[in-house]
Design a protein around this motif. Sequence first.
Motif, PDB file in Angstrom:
ATOM      1  N   LEU A  44      75.524  70.012  20.492  1.00  0.00           N
ATOM      2  CA  LEU A  44      75.379  69.139  19.330  1.00  0.00           C
ATOM      3  C   LEU A  44      75.910  67.741  19.618  1.00  0.00           C
ATOM      4  O   LEU A  44      75.338  66.738  19.174  1.00  0.00           O
ATOM      5  CB  LEU A  44      76.094  69.745  18.128  1.00  0.00           C
ATOM      6  CG  LEU A  44      75.531  71.063  17.616  1.00  0.00           C
ATOM      7  CD1 LEU A  44      76.339  71.580  16.438  1.00  0.00           C
ATOM      8  CD2 LEU A  44      74.064  70.915  17.224  1.00  0.00           C
ATOM      9  N   ALA A  45      77.004  67.655  20.379  1.00  0.00           N
ATOM     10  CA  ALA A  45      77.521  66.342  20.755  1.00  0.00           C
ATOM     11  C   ALA A  45      76.527  65.610  21.656  1.00  0.00           C
ATOM     12  O   ALA A  45      76.293  64.399  21.497  1.00  0.00           O
ATOM     13  CB  ALA A  45      78.868  66.494  21.458  1.00  0.00           C
ATOM     14  N   GLY A  46      75.919  66.338  22.602  1.00  0.00           N
ATOM     15  CA  GLY A  46      74.917  65.727  23.475  1.00  0.00           C
ATOM     16  C   GLY A  46      73.692  65.277  22.715  1.00  0.00           C
ATOM     17  O   GLY A  46      73.122  64.213  22.994  1.00  0.00           O
ATOM     18  N   VAL A  47      73.280  66.087  21.738  1.00  0.00           N
ATOM     19  CA  VAL A  47      72.136  65.723  20.907  1.00  0.00           C
ATOM     20  C   VAL A  47      72.393  64.410  20.179  1.00  0.00           C
ATOM     21  O   VAL A  47      71.524  63.535  20.098  1.00  0.00           O
ATOM     22  CB  VAL A  47      71.839  66.869  19.916  1.00  0.00           C
ATOM     23  CG1 VAL A  47      71.020  66.383  18.729  1.00  0.00           C
ATOM     24  CG2 VAL A  47      71.102  68.001  20.631  1.00  0.00           C
ATOM     25  N   GLU A  48      73.610  64.233  19.668  1.00  0.00           N
ATOM     26  CA  GLU A  48      73.911  62.997  18.945  1.00  0.00           C
ATOM     27  C   GLU A  48      73.987  61.797  19.877  1.00  0.00           C
ATOM     28  O   GLU A  48      73.635  60.683  19.490  1.00  0.00           O
ATOM     29  CB  GLU A  48      75.211  63.161  18.157  1.00  0.00           C
ATOM     30  CG  GLU A  48      75.093  64.128  16.998  1.00  0.00           C
ATOM     31  CD  GLU A  48      73.905  63.815  16.098  1.00  0.00           C
ATOM     32  OE1 GLU A  48      73.740  62.646  15.691  1.00  0.00           O
ATOM     33  OE2 GLU A  48      73.118  64.732  15.813  1.00  0.00           O
ATOM     34  N   LEU A  49      74.434  62.011  21.126  1.00  0.00           N
ATOM     35  CA  LEU A  49      74.394  60.923  22.105  1.00  0.00           C
ATOM     36  C   LEU A  49      72.959  60.458  22.337  1.00  0.00           C
ATOM     37  O   LEU A  49      72.675  59.254  22.414  1.00  0.00           O
ATOM     38  CB  LEU A  49      75.012  61.375  23.429  1.00  0.00           C
ATOM     39  CG  LEU A  49      76.532  61.443  23.497  1.00  0.00           C
ATOM     40  CD1 LEU A  49      76.967  62.020  24.839  1.00  0.00           C
ATOM     41  CD2 LEU A  49      77.142  60.060  23.300  1.00  0.00           C
ATOM     42  N   LEU A  50      72.043  61.429  22.455  1.00  0.00           N
ATOM     43  CA  LEU A  50      70.644  61.081  22.670  1.00  0.00           C
ATOM     44  C   LEU A  50      70.061  60.373  21.451  1.00  0.00           C
ATOM     45  O   LEU A  50      69.302  59.417  21.575  1.00  0.00           O
ATOM     46  CB  LEU A  50      69.835  62.335  22.997  1.00  0.00           C
ATOM     47  CG  LEU A  50      70.125  62.960  24.362  1.00  0.00           C
ATOM     48  CD1 LEU A  50      69.427  64.304  24.499  1.00  0.00           C
ATOM     49  CD2 LEU A  50      69.682  62.022  25.474  1.00  0.00           C
ATOM     50  N   ARG A  51      70.418  60.843  20.267  1.00  0.00           N
ATOM     51  CA  ARG A  51      69.935  60.165  19.066  1.00  0.00           C
ATOM     52  C   ARG A  51      70.484  58.740  18.996  1.00  0.00           C
ATOM     53  O   ARG A  51      69.819  57.820  18.539  1.00  0.00           O
ATOM     54  CB  ARG A  51      70.319  60.955  17.821  1.00  0.00           C
ATOM     55  CG  ARG A  51      69.500  62.228  17.628  1.00  0.00           C
ATOM     56  CD  ARG A  51      69.651  62.765  16.217  1.00  0.00           C
ATOM     57  NE  ARG A  51      68.724  63.870  15.994  1.00  0.00           N
ATOM     58  CZ  ARG A  51      69.083  65.141  15.835  1.00  0.00           C
ATOM     59  NH1 ARG A  51      70.363  65.472  15.896  1.00  0.00           N
ATOM     60  NH2 ARG A  51      68.186  66.075  15.630  1.00  0.00           N
ATOM     61  N   GLY A  52      71.727  58.568  19.454  1.00  0.00           N
ATOM     62  CA  GLY A  52      72.296  57.226  19.501  1.00  0.00           C
ATOM     63  C   GLY A  52      71.539  56.308  20.437  1.00  0.00           C
ATOM     64  O   GLY A  52      71.580  55.080  20.279  1.00  0.00           O
ATOM     65  N   ALA A  53      70.850  56.910  21.422  1.00  0.00           N
ATOM     66  CA  ALA A  53      69.999  56.139  22.336  1.00  0.00           C
ATOM     67  C   ALA A  53      68.560  56.103  21.847  1.00  0.00           C
ATOM     68  O   ALA A  53      67.640  55.818  22.618  1.00  0.00           O
ATOM     69  CB  ALA A  53      70.063  56.746  23.740  1.00  0.00           C
ATOM     70  N   SER A  54      68.346  56.400  20.551  1.00  0.00           N
ATOM     71  CA  SER A  54      67.029  56.348  19.895  1.00  0.00           C
ATOM     72  C   SER A  54      66.055  57.374  20.448  1.00  0.00           C
ATOM     73  O   SER A  54      64.835  57.141  20.453  1.00  0.00           O
ATOM     74  CB  SER A  54      66.425  54.935  19.989  1.00  0.00           C
ATOM     75  OG  SER A  54      67.268  54.000  19.347  1.00  0.00           O
ATOM     76  N   CYS A  55      66.575  58.513  20.914  1.00  0.00           N
ATOM     77  CA  CYS A  55      65.715  59.610  21.368  1.00  0.00           C
ATOM     78  C   CYS A  55      65.636  60.667  20.270  1.00  0.00           C
ATOM     79  O   CYS A  55      66.666  61.109  19.755  1.00  0.00           O
ATOM     80  CB  CYS A  55      66.272  60.257  22.638  1.00  0.00           C
ATOM     81  SG  CYS A  55      66.325  59.171  24.071  1.00  0.00           S
ATOM     82  N   VAL A  72      70.983  72.090  14.803  1.00  0.00           N
ATOM     83  CA  VAL A  72      70.544  71.050  15.734  1.00  0.00           C
ATOM     84  C   VAL A  72      69.741  69.970  15.006  1.00  0.00           C
ATOM     85  O   VAL A  72      69.777  68.798  15.356  1.00  0.00           O
ATOM     86  CB  VAL A  72      69.702  71.671  16.871  1.00  0.00           C
ATOM     87  CG1 VAL A  72      69.182  70.606  17.825  1.00  0.00           C
ATOM     88  CG2 VAL A  72      70.525  72.706  17.637  1.00  0.00           C
ATOM     89  N   ARG A  73      69.004  70.365  13.964  1.00  0.00           N
ATOM     90  CA  ARG A  73      68.180  69.485  13.143  1.00  0.00           C
ATOM     91  C   ARG A  73      67.212  68.645  13.985  1.00  0.00           C
ATOM     92  O   ARG A  73      67.232  67.424  13.974  1.00  0.00           O
ATOM     93  CB  ARG A  73      69.068  68.588  12.284  1.00  0.00           C
ATOM     94  CG  ARG A  73      69.729  69.360  11.167  1.00  0.00           C
ATOM     95  CD  ARG A  73      70.722  68.532  10.412  1.00  0.00           C
ATOM     96  NE  ARG A  73      71.944  68.362  11.189  1.00  0.00           N
ATOM     97  CZ  ARG A  73      73.045  67.783  10.710  1.00  0.00           C
ATOM     98  NH1 ARG A  73      73.051  67.307   9.491  1.00  0.00           N
ATOM     99  NH2 ARG A  73      74.105  67.675  11.470  1.00  0.00           N
ATOM    100  N   PRO A  74      66.338  69.334  14.736  1.00  0.00           N
ATOM    101  CA  PRO A  74      65.417  68.598  15.605  1.00  0.00           C
ATOM    102  C   PRO A  74      64.367  67.836  14.816  1.00  0.00           C
ATOM    103  O   PRO A  74      63.985  68.229  13.714  1.00  0.00           O
ATOM    104  CB  PRO A  74      64.763  69.708  16.440  1.00  0.00           C
ATOM    105  CG  PRO A  74      64.815  70.909  15.541  1.00  0.00           C
ATOM    106  CD  PRO A  74      66.123  70.792  14.800  1.00  0.00           C
TER     107      PRO A  74
END
Length: 317
Positions: A44-55, A72-74
């Motif tokens: 979940l922490a990795g997912v938020e890092l990716l979202r922070g990079a607009s992924c 995860v809320r994909p």
Amino acid sequence: HVEPRTLTERPDVILAAVSGRARHVRVVVEVTERELADDLAGVLAGVELLRGASCAIALDVRPESLAFVPLVRPEVVRLDLDLLRTVSAGTTLTIAGAVRAYAEMSGAEVVVEGIATEEDLTRALTLGATLGQGPLWGPVTRTMGPARFDPQRFIARATRPTTCTTPFELAGHAKGTRRAPKRLLLPISRTLELMALDLRVPPVLLAGFEHAQFFGPATGRRYVELAHRLAFVCAYGVDMPPTPAPGVRGQALSPADPLAHEWTVVVLGADGAAALMARDVGDQVADGDRTFEFIVTYDRPLVIAAAQCLVGRLAAR
């Protein structure tokens, strides 16, 4: 796509790979379902890092990973049409219904792969697909045809839950609470455990015990069975060891955490959601006579919020 272990151990590599893209390019990173529960907090922490990079995030959905979708809320959910042909009809309907409900609630895209015939396409559309993959459209090629840019599609939504509240605080704002001694609430807790075992698609079960002393041998034996059959089982409490029983994830709480004064059982699955959320009122009596303010709810959005609240406290491994 990335494996959960890569996402948790080398997020820098993934971020570097996506950082050089053109500003107008949308990137969707698919997280595979394998080993998702091994380090849920890290994923979940990795997912938020990716979202922070607009992924945007895509999740490959199978029976064993379906319960993680609301956590995860994909932005994209991927279904394999071949998989849906191999599971039982009841499970297929459960998976399809859960994915459609999530997509309707969140606006997520639903991608169905393995579409080989027009009949497959009809089936995929019936399952709620908004995008499709498969040999119906010819062999895979690196030659890309013209595309229409839609700036509203695949937008990353940074929505990491916070840890500033507790399940009971969430519930108390939404529902009326009652009071009862612990001995009368124990059957409700066991009923939720049995419900988790009876669901068609394995759910997650998150339980707050206040303190590790309340996770006794009898509870441990029940939770071993739960961990063997469910997607993910976690026990929270002050002094809770990392593995309080085989297969059970333990999460220690600070005595200052308000959750350390709550008794919580959250069951979240594709075809069921329920929770007991209770808070010790602090009377000095025998354990079984301790009074709790409590609610029991089957309100899915509230149960999801409670689960997100608990998952937000997990430490990465």
